[in-house]
Design an enzyme around this catalytic site. Structure first.
Site, PDB file in Angstrom:
ATOM      1  N   CYS A 194       0.802  -1.227   0.000  1.00 57.18           N
ATOM      2  CA  CYS A 194       0.000   0.000   0.000  1.00 57.18           C
ATOM      3  C   CYS A 194       0.836   1.278   0.000  1.00 57.18           C
ATOM      4  CB  CYS A 194      -0.924  -0.017   1.198  1.00 57.18           C
ATOM      5  SG  CYS A 194      -1.595  -1.664   1.489  1.00 57.18           S
ATOM      6  N   HIS A 210      -3.954   6.335   0.204  1.00 56.89           N
ATOM      7  CA  HIS A 210      -4.168   4.960  -0.250  1.00 56.89           C
ATOM      8  C   HIS A 210      -5.634   4.603  -0.005  1.00 56.89           C
ATOM      9  CE1 HIS A 210      -4.217   0.684  -0.463  1.00 56.89           C
ATOM     10  NE2 HIS A 210      -4.322   0.525   0.830  1.00 56.89           N
ATOM     11  N   ASN A 228      -9.796  -2.075  -3.052  1.00 55.84           N
ATOM     12  CA  ASN A 228      -8.422  -1.761  -2.658  1.00 55.84           C
ATOM     13  C   ASN A 228      -7.459  -2.496  -3.595  1.00 55.84           C
ATOM     14  OD1 ASN A 228      -5.873  -1.864  -1.435  1.00 55.84           O
ATOM     15  ND2 ASN A 228      -6.682  -1.973   0.640  1.00 55.84           N
TER      16      ASN A 228
END
Lengths: 70, 331
Positions: free
Chosen positions: B110, B258, B288
């Site tokens: 991430c 993120h 994600n």
């Protein structure tokens, strides 16, 4: 005290009657990863408390959550 | 900043997930309410290199870039085609980039995009490279057990390619970077590396107390602890990044973090007291995508006209490792 218990119930999306000081968290259907995250979020927002991994693991009863609500 | 992205065609909706789980606690509506995600793009049998090539080809065609001018390829992934050779080398060949270029993979999740910017800025400022193709490519769903609700509802696959030259390097501000490997076990694929090679033993499926099924070959995420880590690390990182760049919170036109999931982002936004209109949340259709979330969000925000030439954007990545990093971009 009533207010704090109500906050926990709201975070967990649980019936108010179930959230008593001595209630065992593991026995609550709502105490899953999503429920735990909601409680962590509530403690951060309302009490500016961020729990570490071992502190999260150590939460056994509603009283243990109340201890961080000061 | 020139950036383009590529998403695999497979579509995984909340309705499909709810059907698979058949659990009232995980209805389509509830999954959306808890994560802010409606659907994710997932690979069927595509590899990370396929997604990387797709994103790079889009970048070339959308911006009319002559591929022979690229002289360095940086590729960030945690689901490489092979242990070795380096995926970036395979991608260089498939893209028909010159053989006179540098290419390397780096393994981050991430935080990958922000770390990539710091590497690119370094390579450009020393003159080791003059035009860098930086690709974030990830197929996390290949690591995930289909019946592990804690991760399958959140992650999607995708890749984003960004082109960086000397002019771009001058527009990247000062970095704040952080690392805490003690958090490693909280977001991990336990088996498959040298520490624990895959075996019949590691492929045994177990059901956890939340009813999620996974084996040691799959991704494990300790959701509550990861969430708590972001609350501990991110607000401080944002404050320090502003300080390092001599900026105040209100100088930033858009905060692009993120895109972990909507719930985490909302918590961070409230904690940092950032107004909604200056805080970007865009997880609905992609979920994600790990290191690709920030460049995908940047491109979408540019296309929507939320940011443009001269905008100041604070980008912040945080997660697996633990690894975190932030900087300010002046577009």
């Amino acid at each position: 005290m009533e207010e704090k218990l109500a906050l926990i119930a709201e975070a967990l999306d649980a019936e108010k009657e179930l959230i008593k000081q001595h209630a065992v968290l593991e026995e609550l259907e709502e105490w899953d990863s999503m429920g735990i995250i909601a409680v962590i979020s509530m403690l951060d927002k309302k009490y500016k408390v961020q729990l570490k991994a071992d502190q999260i693991k150590a939460l056994k009863t509603v009283n243990d959550i109340l201890a961080y609500m000061r | 900043m020139r950036t383009a992205f590529f998403l695999p065609s497979g579509d995984l909706s909340n309705e499909t997930l709810a059907e698979n789980y058949n659990d009232p606690k995980w209805s389509a509506t509830k999954i959306y309410r808890k994560t802010g995600i409606r659907s994710r793009h997932v690979v069927k049998d595509e590899l990370v290199s396929d997604l990387a090539v797709g994103a790079a080809e889009r970048l070339f065609s959308e911006y009319g870039i002559d591929r022979s001018t690229v002289d360095f390829l940086l590729l960030c992934t945690q689901s490489p085609d092979y242990f070795l050779p380096t995926t970036a080398c395979l991608v260089q060949d498939r893209l028909g980039l010159p053989t006179s270029i540098g290419a390397l993979d780096f393994n981050l999740g991430c935080s990958g995009f922000v770390y990539g910017l710091s590497l690119a800025q370094g390579l450009l400022s020393t003159g080791a490279a003059s035009k860098i193709m930086m690709i974030m490519a990830e197929t996390y769903t290949r690591h995930i057990h289909p019946m592990d609700k804690s991760t399958r509802t959140i992650f999607g696959d995708g890749a984003a390619a960004t082109l960086l030259d000397g002019d771009d390097a001058a527009r990247i501000g000062k970095f704040f970077l952080g690392t805490d490997g003690s958090g490693g076990p909280n977001l991990i694929v336990p088996a498959g590396g040298m520490a624990r090679p895959r075996s019949a033993e590691t492929s045994k499926e177990e059901t956890d107390e939340g009813g999620n099924i996974r084996s040691l070959d799959n991704l494990y995420m300790n959701g509550p602890e990861i969430f708590s880590f972001t609350l501990r690390a991110v607000p401080e990182m944002v404050r320090k990044t502003l300080e390092k760049n001599n900026l105040a919170g209100e100088d930033i036109d858009l905060y692009v973090f993120h895109q972990a999931n909507r719930f985490i982002l909302e918590n961070l936004r409230e904690r940092l007291e950032i107004p909604e209109e200056r805080f970007y949340i865009d997880v609905e259709e992609t979920g994600n995508t790990v290191s690709a979330t920030i460049p995908i969000a940047l491109r979408n925000a540019l296309d929507k006209g939320l940011i443009g030439e001269g905008s100041k954007v604070l980008v912040a990545g945080f997660g697996v490792g633990y690894s975190w990093g932030a900087t300010v971009l002046c577009l």
